[in-house]
Scaffold this motif. Structure first.
Motif, PDB file in Angstrom:
ATOM      1  N   ARG A  73     -11.087  -7.016  15.066  1.00 28.12           N
ATOM      2  CA  ARG A  73     -11.397  -6.025  16.113  1.00 28.12           C
ATOM      3  C   ARG A  73     -12.784  -5.436  15.872  1.00 28.12           C
ATOM      4  NH1 ARG A  73      -7.138  -2.293  13.511  1.00 28.12           N
ATOM      5  NH2 ARG A  73      -8.415  -1.272  11.955  1.00 28.12           N
ATOM      6  N   ARG A  98      -8.590   5.234  18.038  1.00 28.43           N
ATOM      7  CA  ARG A  98      -9.000   5.341  16.624  1.00 28.43           C
ATOM      8  C   ARG A  98      -9.799   6.636  16.402  1.00 28.43           C
ATOM      9  NH1 ARG A  98      -7.586   1.001  14.119  1.00 28.43           N
ATOM     10  NH2 ARG A  98      -8.386   1.922  12.208  1.00 28.43           N
ATOM     11  N   LYS A 110       0.812  -1.219   0.000  1.00 31.72           N
ATOM     12  CA  LYS A 110       0.000   0.000   0.000  1.00 31.72           C
ATOM     13  C   LYS A 110       0.845   1.269   0.000  1.00 31.72           C
ATOM     14  CE  LYS A 110      -2.204  -0.895   3.803  1.00 31.72           C
ATOM     15  NZ  LYS A 110      -1.629  -2.199   4.173  1.00 31.72           N
ATOM     16  N   GLY A 129      -4.344   2.778   4.577  1.00 26.83           N
ATOM     17  CA  GLY A 129      -4.587   2.272   5.921  1.00 26.83           C
ATOM     18  C   GLY A 129      -5.421   1.005   5.903  1.00 26.83           C
ATOM     19  N   ARG A 130      -6.306   0.894   6.904  1.00 24.92           N
ATOM     20  CA  ARG A 130      -7.155  -0.293   7.020  1.00 24.92           C
ATOM     21  C   ARG A 130      -8.641   0.063   6.953  1.00 24.92           C
ATOM     22  NH1 ARG A 130      -2.503  -1.260   7.356  1.00 24.92           N
ATOM     23  NH2 ARG A 130      -1.439  -3.131   8.124  1.00 24.92           N
ATOM     24  N   ASP A 131      -8.955   1.323   7.322  1.00 27.33           N
ATOM     25  CA  ASP A 131     -10.361   1.734   7.457  1.00 27.33           C
ATOM     26  C   ASP A 131     -10.625   3.039   6.725  1.00 27.33           C
ATOM     27  OD1 ASP A 131      -8.742   3.321   9.024  1.00 27.33           O
ATOM     28  OD2 ASP A 131     -10.196   3.528  10.659  1.00 27.33           O
ATOM     29  N   ILE A 132      -9.808   3.356   5.734  1.00 25.14           N
ATOM     30  CA  ILE A 132      -9.945   4.671   5.082  1.00 25.14           C
ATOM     31  C   ILE A 132     -11.238   4.720   4.249  1.00 25.14           C
ATOM     32  CG2 ILE A 132      -8.779   6.439   3.691  1.00 25.14           C
ATOM     33  CD1 ILE A 132      -7.311   5.461   6.323  1.00 25.14           C
ATOM     34  N   ASP A 166      -6.431  -7.253  12.974  1.00 24.89           N
ATOM     35  CA  ASP A 166      -7.015  -6.075  12.304  1.00 24.89           C
ATOM     36  C   ASP A 166      -8.409  -6.381  11.742  1.00 24.89           C
ATOM     37  OD1 ASP A 166      -4.775  -4.578  12.910  1.00 24.89           O
ATOM     38  OD2 ASP A 166      -3.828  -4.842  10.957  1.00 24.89           O
ATOM     39  N   ARG A 170       9.333   1.518  12.897  1.00 22.46           N
ATOM     40  CA  ARG A 170       9.310   0.342  11.994  1.00 22.46           C
ATOM     41  C   ARG A 170       9.960  -0.880  12.649  1.00 22.46           C
ATOM     42  NH1 ARG A 170       5.631   1.857   8.338  1.00 22.46           N
ATOM     43  NH2 ARG A 170       5.819   4.094   8.227  1.00 22.46           N
ATOM     44  N   VAL A 206       1.442  -2.842  17.593  1.00 18.19           N
ATOM     45  CA  VAL A 206       0.584  -1.796  17.022  1.00 18.19           C
ATOM     46  C   VAL A 206      -0.881  -2.223  16.871  1.00 18.19           C
ATOM     47  CG1 VAL A 206       1.293  -2.292  14.618  1.00 18.19           C
ATOM     48  CG2 VAL A 206       0.419  -0.051  15.175  1.00 18.19           C
ATOM     49  N   SER A 207      -1.141  -3.476  16.516  1.00 16.23           N
ATOM     50  CA  SER A 207      -2.537  -3.871  16.288  1.00 16.23           C
ATOM     51  C   SER A 207      -3.347  -3.866  17.589  1.00 16.23           C
ATOM     52  CB  SER A 207      -2.611  -5.236  15.616  1.00 16.23           C
ATOM     53  OG  SER A 207      -2.168  -5.118  14.278  1.00 16.23           O
ATOM     54  N   THR A 240      -1.491   6.329   7.218  1.00 17.27           N
ATOM     55  CA  THR A 240      -2.141   6.320   8.537  1.00 17.27           C
ATOM     56  C   THR A 240      -1.563   5.226   9.440  1.00 17.27           C
ATOM     57  OG1 THR A 240      -3.951   4.873   7.827  1.00 17.27           O
ATOM     58  CG2 THR A 240      -4.305   7.252   7.616  1.00 17.27           C
ATOM     59  N   GLY A 241      -0.976   4.183   8.840  1.00 20.84           N
ATOM     60  CA  GLY A 241      -0.320   3.152   9.660  1.00 20.84           C
ATOM     61  C   GLY A 241       0.806   3.769  10.479  1.00 20.84           C
ATOM     62  N   ARG A 280      -1.252 -10.345  12.462  1.00 22.96           N
ATOM     63  CA  ARG A 280      -1.635  -8.928  12.420  1.00 22.96           C
ATOM     64  C   ARG A 280      -2.927  -8.782  11.603  1.00 22.96           C
ATOM     65  NH1 ARG A 280       1.121  -4.081  10.454  1.00 22.96           N
ATOM     66  NH2 ARG A 280       2.785  -5.265   9.471  1.00 22.96           N
ATOM     67  N   TYR A 334      -0.605   5.190  13.693  1.00 21.72           N
ATOM     68  CA  TYR A 334      -0.835   4.170  14.743  1.00 21.72           C
ATOM     69  C   TYR A 334       0.495   3.686  15.316  1.00 21.72           C
ATOM     70  CZ  TYR A 334      -5.764   4.245  13.764  1.00 21.72           C
ATOM     71  OH  TYR A 334      -7.066   4.679  13.646  1.00 21.72           O
ATOM     72  N   ARG A 335       1.512   3.587  14.450  1.00 23.57           N
ATOM     73  CA  ARG A 335       2.844   3.186  14.931  1.00 23.57           C
ATOM     74  C   ARG A 335       3.419   4.261  15.852  1.00 23.57           C
ATOM     75  NH1 ARG A 335       5.558  -0.874  12.080  1.00 23.57           N
ATOM     76  NH2 ARG A 335       4.239  -1.861  10.501  1.00 23.57           N
TER      77      ARG A 335
HETATM   78  O1  C5P Z   1       0.204   0.131   7.487  1.00 21.47           O
HETATM   79  P1  C5P Z   1       0.998  -0.461   8.627  1.00 21.47           P
HETATM   80  O2  C5P Z   1       1.316  -1.919   8.449  1.00 21.47           O
HETATM   81  O3  C5P Z   1       2.196   0.355   8.987  1.00 21.47           O
HETATM   82  O4  C5P Z   1      -0.007  -0.352   9.864  1.00 21.47           O
HETATM   83  C1  C5P Z   1       0.363  -0.773  11.139  1.00 21.47           C
HETATM   84  C2  C5P Z   1      -0.875  -1.177  11.924  1.00 21.47           C
HETATM   85  O5  C5P Z   1      -1.642  -0.006  12.244  1.00 21.47           O
HETATM   86  C3  C5P Z   1      -1.852  -2.129  11.267  1.00 21.47           C
HETATM   87  O6  C5P Z   1      -1.495  -3.488  11.415  1.00 21.47           O
HETATM   88  C4  C5P Z   1      -3.146  -1.821  12.009  1.00 21.47           C
HETATM   89  O7  C5P Z   1      -3.203  -2.505  13.238  1.00 21.47           O
HETATM   90  C5  C5P Z   1      -3.015  -0.344  12.306  1.00 21.47           C
HETATM   91  N1  C5P Z   1      -3.764   0.506  11.379  1.00 21.47           N
HETATM   92  C6  C5P Z   1      -5.112   0.648  11.574  1.00 21.47           C
HETATM   93  N2  C5P Z   1      -5.832   1.495  10.794  1.00 21.47           N
HETATM   94  C7  C5P Z   1      -5.238   2.197   9.825  1.00 21.47           C
HETATM   95  C8  C5P Z   1      -3.845   2.043   9.572  1.00 21.47           C
HETATM   96  C9  C5P Z   1      -3.135   1.165  10.356  1.00 21.47           C
HETATM   97  O8  C5P Z   1      -5.671   0.003  12.455  1.00 21.47           O
HETATM   98  N3  C5P Z   1      -5.966   3.055   9.102  1.00 21.47           N
END
Ligand code: C5P
Length: 222
Positions: free
Chosen positions: A186, A108, A16, A128-131, A183, A90, A98-99, A34-35, A179, A38-39
């Motif tokens: 949840r 969030r 991504k 991200g995951r929820d964009i 994700d 990283r 992070v998760s 956005t990851g 992971r 969260y990191r």
């Molecule tokens: O994208 P990346 O692997 O760096 O994201 C790290 C973690 O951040 C994901 O595994 C997820 O738990 C969380 N995340 C999320 N929602 C997002 C982006 C990332 O929950 N929009």
């Protein structure tokens, strides 16, 4: 050119950030990872020495912290309260935690508000995951990027084997699958494809091919 927003979601290691950065460059849009946010929160929580049950302290810390994403020569730089955390967020330690942090609904909520602000003037490629589902449900272009877990682990392995020689391919595959599971399962804004997102399976595609397909999908908005 009319500005519009692009949402790119998908599981860990689907490419991504590489793809989103290239698409943003091609359109002269702003890339938002956005990851990394969260990191950054996870790093701040770890640095403060909070234990997993100190949820209200974690939320208060997230509320107070200042996260800045700044375009740099080698990708996006990440600053927390003025400190450069681009590299430390990283590490395997942060990736492993992070998760859990990202499953806390109030964390969030705080980050989602910031992300919506970043995209308010449009012209943003956000990954991200929820964009597509929660942060930018009105994004004009939505992509769900995926690939088999084996290929995602292999790609990640090639990226990090020189800097982290202790990591094995098997371990990476396990960690990525775990992971994804957290994700996806949840309660708060789980990883899922938005009904109006275009699914792109990159298992058999090269990076330029994926970028090309996304730019093609953008054509009706340019
Ligand atoms: O994208 P990346 O692997 O760096 O994201 C790290 C973690 O951040 C994901 O595994 C997820 O738990 C969380 N995340 C999320 N929602 C997002 C982006 C990332 O929950 N929009």
């Amino acid at each position: 050119m009319e500005k519009f927003n692009i949402a790119i979601d998908g599981p860990a290691g689907a490419g991504k950030s590489t793809i989103a950065r290239l698409v943003a460059g091609a359109l002269d849009f702003v890339y938002v990872d956005t990851g990394a946010m969260y990191r950054a929160v996870t790093w701040k929580i770890n640095s403060a020495g909070l234990s997993p049950e100190q949820t209200s302290e974690m939320i208060a810390l997230t509320e107070r912290m200042n996260i800045r994403l700044v375009p740099g020569e080698n990708g996006q730089m990440v600053y927390v309260d003025g400190e450069d955390v681009t590299g430390v967020i990283r590490t395997a330690d942060i990736t492993g935690n992070v998760s859990r942090v990202a499953s806390i609904a109030d964390i969030r909520r705080i980050l989602t508000v910031k992300q919506k602000e970043m995209a308010a003037s449009r012209g943003v490629v956000m990954d991200g995951r929820d964009i597509g589902t929660h942060v930018l449900p009105d994004a004009e272009v939505k992509i769900f990027l995926t690939a088999s877990v084996q290929i995602r682990a292999e790609r990640r392995y090639k990226e990090i084997r020189d800097s982290q020689p202790e990591i094995t391919l098997e371990r990476l595959e396990r960690d990525i699958a775990e992971r994804d599971r957290m994700d996806e399962q949840r309660e708060a804004a789980p990883l899922m494809q938005a009904p109006d997102a275009v699914l792109l399976d990159t298992t058999e595609l090269t990076v330029p091919e994926v970028v090309e397909r996304i730019l093609e999908l953008c054509k009706s908005h340019v």
